[in-house]
Design an enzyme around this catalytic site. Structure first.
Site, mmCIF file in Angstrom:
data_model
loop_
_atom_site.group_PDB
_atom_site.id
_atom_site.type_symbol
_atom_site.label_atom_id
_atom_site.label_comp_id
_atom_site.label_asym_id
_atom_site.label_seq_id
_atom_site.Cartn_x
_atom_site.Cartn_y
_atom_site.Cartn_z
ATOM 1 N N LYS A 91 0.828 -0.954 -0.614
ATOM 2 C CA LYS A 91 -0.136 -0.168 0.366
ATOM 3 C C LYS A 91 1.110 1.209 0.158
ATOM 4 O O LYS A 91 2.188 1.168 0.552
ATOM 5 C CB LYS A 91 -0.522 -0.548 1.332
ATOM 6 C CG LYS A 91 -1.858 0.376 0.808
ATOM 7 C CD LYS A 91 -3.217 0.124 0.280
ATOM 8 C CE LYS A 91 -4.240 0.923 0.397
ATOM 9 N NZ LYS A 91 -5.826 0.293 -0.435
ATOM 10 N N ASP A 100 -6.869 4.309 -4.081
ATOM 11 C CA ASP A 100 -7.744 4.383 -3.427
ATOM 12 C C ASP A 100 -7.700 5.723 -2.726
ATOM 13 O O ASP A 100 -8.943 6.712 -3.329
ATOM 14 C CB ASP A 100 -6.665 4.081 -1.668
ATOM 15 C CG ASP A 100 -7.014 3.928 -0.972
ATOM 16 O OD1 ASP A 100 -7.579 2.211 -0.689
ATOM 17 O OD2 ASP A 100 -7.073 4.403 0.363
HETATM 18 P P1 NDP Z 1 -13.174 7.345 -1.705
HETATM 19 O O1 NDP Z 1 -11.964 8.527 -2.467
HETATM 20 O O2 NDP Z 1 -13.495 7.696 -3.300
HETATM 21 O O3 NDP Z 1 -14.257 8.445 -1.250
HETATM 22 C C1 NDP Z 1 -14.217 8.251 -0.077
HETATM 23 C C2 NDP Z 1 -15.363 8.223 0.472
HETATM 24 O O4 NDP Z 1 -14.849 8.048 2.578
HETATM 25 C C3 NDP Z 1 -15.981 10.113 0.654
HETATM 26 O O5 NDP Z 1 -16.721 10.634 0.570
HETATM 27 C C4 NDP Z 1 -15.167 10.738 1.963
HETATM 28 O O6 NDP Z 1 -15.243 11.917 2.031
HETATM 29 C C5 NDP Z 1 -15.403 10.157 2.832
HETATM 30 N N1 NDP Z 1 -14.149 10.063 3.489
HETATM 31 C C6 NDP Z 1 -12.631 9.977 3.276
HETATM 32 N N2 NDP Z 1 -12.268 9.703 5.167
HETATM 33 C C7 NDP Z 1 -12.763 10.132 6.103
HETATM 34 C C8 NDP Z 1 -12.680 10.266 7.230
HETATM 35 N N3 NDP Z 1 -12.187 10.512 7.991
HETATM 36 N N4 NDP Z 1 -14.420 10.959 7.957
HETATM 37 C C9 NDP Z 1 -15.152 10.857 7.296
HETATM 38 N N5 NDP Z 1 -15.393 10.172 5.903
HETATM 39 C C10 NDP Z 1 -14.414 9.917 4.755
HETATM 40 O O7 NDP Z 1 -12.935 6.788 -1.585
HETATM 41 P P2 NDP Z 1 -12.837 5.034 -2.417
HETATM 42 O O8 NDP Z 1 -14.497 5.023 -2.208
HETATM 43 O O9 NDP Z 1 -11.996 4.297 -3.097
HETATM 44 O O10 NDP Z 1 -12.767 4.269 -0.799
HETATM 45 C C11 NDP Z 1 -13.311 4.057 0.290
HETATM 46 C C12 NDP Z 1 -13.278 2.882 1.882
HETATM 47 O O11 NDP Z 1 -13.239 1.942 0.872
HETATM 48 C C13 NDP Z 1 -11.222 2.545 1.822
HETATM 49 O O12 NDP Z 1 -11.671 2.749 3.112
HETATM 50 C C14 NDP Z 1 -10.337 2.319 0.718
HETATM 51 O O13 NDP Z 1 -9.155 1.734 1.602
HETATM 52 C C15 NDP Z 1 -11.565 1.553 0.843
HETATM 53 N N6 NDP Z 1 -10.866 0.247 -0.487
HETATM 54 C C16 NDP Z 1 -11.432 1.317 -1.603
HETATM 55 C C17 NDP Z 1 -11.161 0.387 -2.788
HETATM 56 C C18 NDP Z 1 -11.276 0.738 -4.666
HETATM 57 O O14 NDP Z 1 -11.405 -0.374 -5.408
HETATM 58 N N7 NDP Z 1 -11.933 2.380 -4.252
HETATM 59 C C19 NDP Z 1 -10.557 -1.690 -2.520
HETATM 60 C C20 NDP Z 1 -11.205 -1.661 -1.197
HETATM 61 C C21 NDP Z 1 -11.051 -1.029 -0.542
HETATM 62 P P3 NDP Z 1 -15.062 13.250 1.400
HETATM 63 O O15 NDP Z 1 -15.643 13.421 0.481
HETATM 64 O O16 NDP Z 1 -15.346 14.571 2.892
HETATM 65 O O17 NDP Z 1 -13.286 13.501 2.444
#
Ligand code: NDP
Length: 450
Positions: free
Chosen positions: A130, A170
């Site tokens: 990562k 991510d």
């Molecule tokens: P994105 O950046 O597309 O979206 C993240 C979302 O979560 C946004 O709505 C964001 O809000 C919110 N968010 C992020 N950090 C915080 C925080 N500290 N507190 C509150 N809300 C938060 O990321 P992904 O959808 O790609 O990833 C989301 C999760 O899924 C992560 O844990 C990632 O590791 C996991 N994941 C992702 C994969 C992928 O293929 N993308 C694969 C496997 C796991 P805001 O925009 O306001 O920051």
């Protein structure tokens, strides 16, 4: 857990904490695995003799580097970036890059460690890594994001490659960032390889990769429900987040007849008791993927409630899909969810439940799927993207979706095999940890002391 096992877990964890001071997220991820794996290690002394758990929790290597870039006002900006290459026993390192101000070495070590076991579960030959940076893409212009990505890739390119380490997206790293990173990597190498996944469809990306993590997560929830003779049809679902994983979790849950009623971002959540339907989802996708707006705009548009600075866990529902970030379900939230009769918690985000919350779900014997099983669909389709790049082929949407569904079923079957507690009751945490661990541990045993 017996006294003997508890004391061995405590001993192991105190050594790990001493060697990795202050890395609380990393401690948490390892503790969860140690609790599952330790009883198994007592029954299989060959793994203990070879110190497999100690070696698995010490990353192969960690690269830390400075990234300098110029903002639109001409100021020189400096960020810190990392790549944690945790374990490549069963295949080249693979795992995403995260751009967020909260990124620390501890966060990336927990994610890399989880990735090793998750990738093992997918049944594909992928090791775990990562990376990321404490860079905040929010509010930056496209030009600024491009300059940051190009600068970061100058150093990162020395450590990755199609048979060495294959990064992906991510949090904060979506299609735009992956494209800039890939463009710079290709320029530096003067070779076209599939070294980064999540690419655009016109330059080697796989169909369904964008949707894969969310779709896979919903398939996993459906698999768990089917195992108990039930389905998602008609179930009310809470979703946190509104990024890549959340949007496609909403999409697939709708398709399977469920009723998603919440979405969130870091400013709060919306509650739409009528359900987020296809039209509303299209608005949400445009809001988040194109306009990069805030979630309260959904509430204003559709006349529902926006609750600032809170997460959706106090809304009564059958299913919860946490899809935002780590430790977003605290012990109190878990108790609230259970008090409201939640039957399924299926983790789209990585480690969204703190340890005490996970213990609550396990004790209540609900269908609780930990992230390393439930969200493995994303990396699985990244693996399929690598295969297509190597073959110089593009599979159809139907073909990739079929493979994704099959992989999620295989992950579910492994969890059942290793986590069965009697009858149709399955401890998916133990199941995922053990099934993921055994494959990597066997490879490490075979490789000798390296
Ligand atoms: P994105 O950046 O597309 O979206 C993240 C979302 O979560 C946004 O709505 C964001 O809000 C919110 N968010 C992020 N950090 C915080 C925080 N500290 N507190 C509150 N809300 C938060 O990321 P992904 O959808 O790609 O990833 C989301 C999760 O899924 C992560 O844990 C990632 O590791 C996991 N994941 C992702 C994969 C992928 O293929 N993308 C694969 C496997 C796991 P805001 O925009 O306001 O920051």
């Amino acid at each position: 857990m017996t006294e003997k096992v508890r004391s061995e877990v405590d001993k192991f964890m105190s050594g790990l904490i001493r060697r990795n001071p202050g890395e609380t997220e990393f401690h948490q991820a390892v503790q969860e695995v140690a609790e599952s794996v330790m009883p198994f290690l007592f029954d299989h002394p060959e793994y203990r003799k070879a110190s497999i758990l100690e070696r698995l929790t010490e990353p192969d290597r960690i690269i830390t580097f400075r990234v300098c870039w110029r903002d639109d006002q001409g100021n020189v900006r400096t960020n810190r970036a990392w790549r944690v290459q945790c374990n490549n026993s069963i295949g080249p390192y693979k795992g995403g890059l995260r751009f967020h101000p909260s990124v620390t070495l501890s966060v990336l070590k927990f994610l890399a460690f989880e990735q090793v076991l998750k990738n093992s579960l997918t049944t594909l030959p992928m090791g775990g890594a990562k990376g990321g940076a404490n860079f905040n893409p929010k509010g930056k212009s496209d030009e600024e994001v491009m300059r940051f990505c190009q600068s970061m890739m100058i150093e990162l390119s020395r450590h990755i490659g199609e048979d060495t380490d294959v990064p992906a997206g991510d949090i904060g790293v979506g299609g735009r960032e992956v494209s800039y990173l890939f463009g710079q990597y290709k320029r530096l190498q003067n070779r076209w390889t599939g070294t980064i996944t999540g690419k655009g469809l016109s330059f080697g990306g796989s169909l369904i990769r964008t949707e894969a993590t969310g779709y896979g997560c919903v398939y996993f929830a459906q698999n768990m429900l089917e195992h108990r003779g039930d389905s998602l049809e008609g179930k009310t679902c809470l979703i946190s987040g509104s990024g890549n994983v959340a949007l496609y979790t909403i999409e697939k849950s709708l398709e399977l007849g469920a009723k998603p009623v919440t979405a969130s971002d870091s400013s709060g959540f919306i509650h739409d008791p009528d359900g987020i339907d296809e039209e509303k989802l299209a608005f949400l996708k445009d809001l988040k993927e194109v306009r990069r707006g805030r979630i309260h705009e959904y509430a204003e548009k559709f006349g529902c409630e926006f609750i600032p600075n809170e997460r959706p866990w106090n809304i009564p529902a059958d299913v919860a899909f946490p899809c935002a970030t780590q430790n977003e379900i605290l012990e109190g939230d878990a108790k609230t969810l259970l008090g409201h009769g939640v039957r399924v918690v299926c983790e789209g985000a990585n480690m969204p439940s703190e340890l005490a919350a996970a213990h609550q779900f396990l004790a209540a014997k609900i269908l609780y799927a930990p992230s390393k099983a439930a969200n493995a669909g994303g990396v699985a389709v990244s693996g399929l993207e690598q295969s297509q790049n190597s073959l110089r082929l593009t599979w159809t949407r139907e073909e990739v979706d079929r493979r994704l569904r099959e992989i999620m079923q295989k992950i579910h079957a492994q969890c059942v095999e290793y986590g069965r507690r009697g009858g149709d009751d399955v401890n998916y945490v133990d199941g995922a940890n053990l099934a993921g661990f055994v494959k990597v541990a066997d490879a490490m045993l075979a490789h000798g002391i390296v």
